[in-house]
Scaffold this motif. Structure first.
Motif, PDB file in Angstrom:
ATOM      1  N   GLU A  46       4.768   6.467   5.163  1.00 16.64           N
ATOM      2  CA  GLU A  46       5.339   7.249   6.254  1.00 16.64           C
ATOM      3  C   GLU A  46       4.899   6.731   7.616  1.00 16.64           C
ATOM      4  O   GLU A  46       5.668   6.769   8.574  1.00 16.64           O
ATOM      5  N   SER A  47       3.676   6.250   7.716  1.00 18.93           N
ATOM      6  CA  SER A  47       3.193   5.776   9.012  1.00 18.93           C
ATOM      7  C   SER A  47       3.898   4.500   9.443  1.00 18.93           C
ATOM      8  O   SER A  47       4.057   4.247  10.642  1.00 18.93           O
ATOM      9  N   ILE A  48       4.339   3.688   8.512  1.00 24.68           N
ATOM     10  CA  ILE A  48       5.061   2.459   8.857  1.00 24.68           C
ATOM     11  C   ILE A  48       6.347   2.798   9.601  1.00 24.68           C
ATOM     12  O   ILE A  48       6.752   2.087  10.516  1.00 24.68           O
ATOM     13  N   GLU A  49       6.979   3.900   9.238  1.00 25.58           N
ATOM     14  CA  GLU A  49       8.214   4.310   9.899  1.00 25.58           C
ATOM     15  C   GLU A  49       7.988   4.694  11.357  1.00 25.58           C
ATOM     16  O   GLU A  49       8.936   4.724  12.139  1.00 25.58           O
ATOM     17  N   LEU A  50       6.762   4.991  11.738  1.00 24.72           N
ATOM     18  CA  LEU A  50       6.461   5.436  13.095  1.00 24.72           C
ATOM     19  C   LEU A  50       5.917   4.324  13.985  1.00 24.72           C
ATOM     20  O   LEU A  50       5.626   4.557  15.157  1.00 24.72           O
TER      21      LEU A  50
ATOM     22  N   MET B  29       0.822  -1.205   0.000  1.00 26.66           N
ATOM     23  CA  MET B  29       0.000   0.000   0.000  1.00 26.66           C
ATOM     24  C   MET B  29       0.862   1.263   0.000  1.00 26.66           C
ATOM     25  O   MET B  29       0.460   2.276  -0.525  1.00 26.66           O
ATOM     26  N   GLY B  30       2.042   1.205   0.603  1.00 28.48           N
ATOM     27  CA  GLY B  30       2.895   2.375   0.693  1.00 28.48           C
ATOM     28  C   GLY B  30       3.334   2.910  -0.654  1.00 28.48           C
ATOM     29  O   GLY B  30       3.653   4.087  -0.790  1.00 28.48           O
ATOM     30  N   VAL B  31       3.344   2.047  -1.672  1.00 25.73           N
ATOM     31  CA  VAL B  31       3.730   2.489  -3.011  1.00 25.73           C
ATOM     32  C   VAL B  31       2.671   3.421  -3.589  1.00 25.73           C
ATOM     33  O   VAL B  31       2.991   4.391  -4.271  1.00 25.73           O
ATOM     34  N   PHE B  32       1.415   3.157  -3.279  1.00 24.02           N
ATOM     35  CA  PHE B  32       0.310   3.923  -3.843  1.00 24.02           C
ATOM     36  C   PHE B  32      -0.189   5.038  -2.932  1.00 24.02           C
ATOM     37  O   PHE B  32      -0.749   6.027  -3.398  1.00 24.02           O
ATOM     38  N   VAL B  33      -0.018   4.872  -1.640  1.00 17.89           N
ATOM     39  CA  VAL B  33      -0.505   5.855  -0.672  1.00 17.89           C
ATOM     40  C   VAL B  33       0.684   6.313   0.192  1.00 17.89           C
ATOM     41  O   VAL B  33       1.105   5.599   1.106  1.00 17.89           O
ATOM     42  N   PRO B  34       1.237   7.496  -0.083  1.00 17.22           N
ATOM     43  CA  PRO B  34       2.424   7.961   0.643  1.00 17.22           C
ATOM     44  C   PRO B  34       2.246   8.024   2.154  1.00 17.22           C
ATOM     45  O   PRO B  34       3.187   7.765   2.905  1.00 17.22           O
ATOM     46  N   MET B  35       1.051   8.358   2.634  1.00 18.33           N
ATOM     47  CA  MET B  35       0.819   8.433   4.079  1.00 18.33           C
ATOM     48  C   MET B  35       1.026   7.075   4.750  1.00 18.33           C
ATOM     49  O   MET B  35       1.506   7.002   5.869  1.00 18.33           O
ATOM     50  N   VAL B  36       0.661   6.007   4.067  1.00 22.53           N
ATOM     51  CA  VAL B  36       0.844   4.667   4.629  1.00 22.53           C
ATOM     52  C   VAL B  36       2.329   4.361   4.749  1.00 22.53           C
ATOM     53  O   VAL B  36       2.788   3.833   5.760  1.00 22.53           O
TER      54      VAL B  36
END
Length: 52
Positions: free
Chosen positions: A10-14, A1-8
């Motif tokens: 970034e949230s994985i890093e947190l 999902m992170g490839v298509f939705v930048p917020m996802v």
């Protein structure tokens, strides 16, 4: 999902913030400034007076 939705992406890093307790120690601040926590009842009363 992170490839298509930048917020996802970034949230994985947190996520590390949610796998252990967050501990705050104010001891050094209290010692240096001789200022400690204020009781909840007192702070509510002070805030109410200030907002009048």
């Amino acid at each position: 999902m992170g490839v298509f939705v930048p917020m996802v992406k970034e949230s994985i890093e947190l996520l590390y913030q949610f796998d252990r307790d967050f501990v705050v120690d104010s001891g050094e601040f209290e010692h240096r400034f001789e200022w400690g926590p204020v009781p909840l009842e007192s702070s509510i009363a002070t805030t109410a007076r200030a907002s009048r």
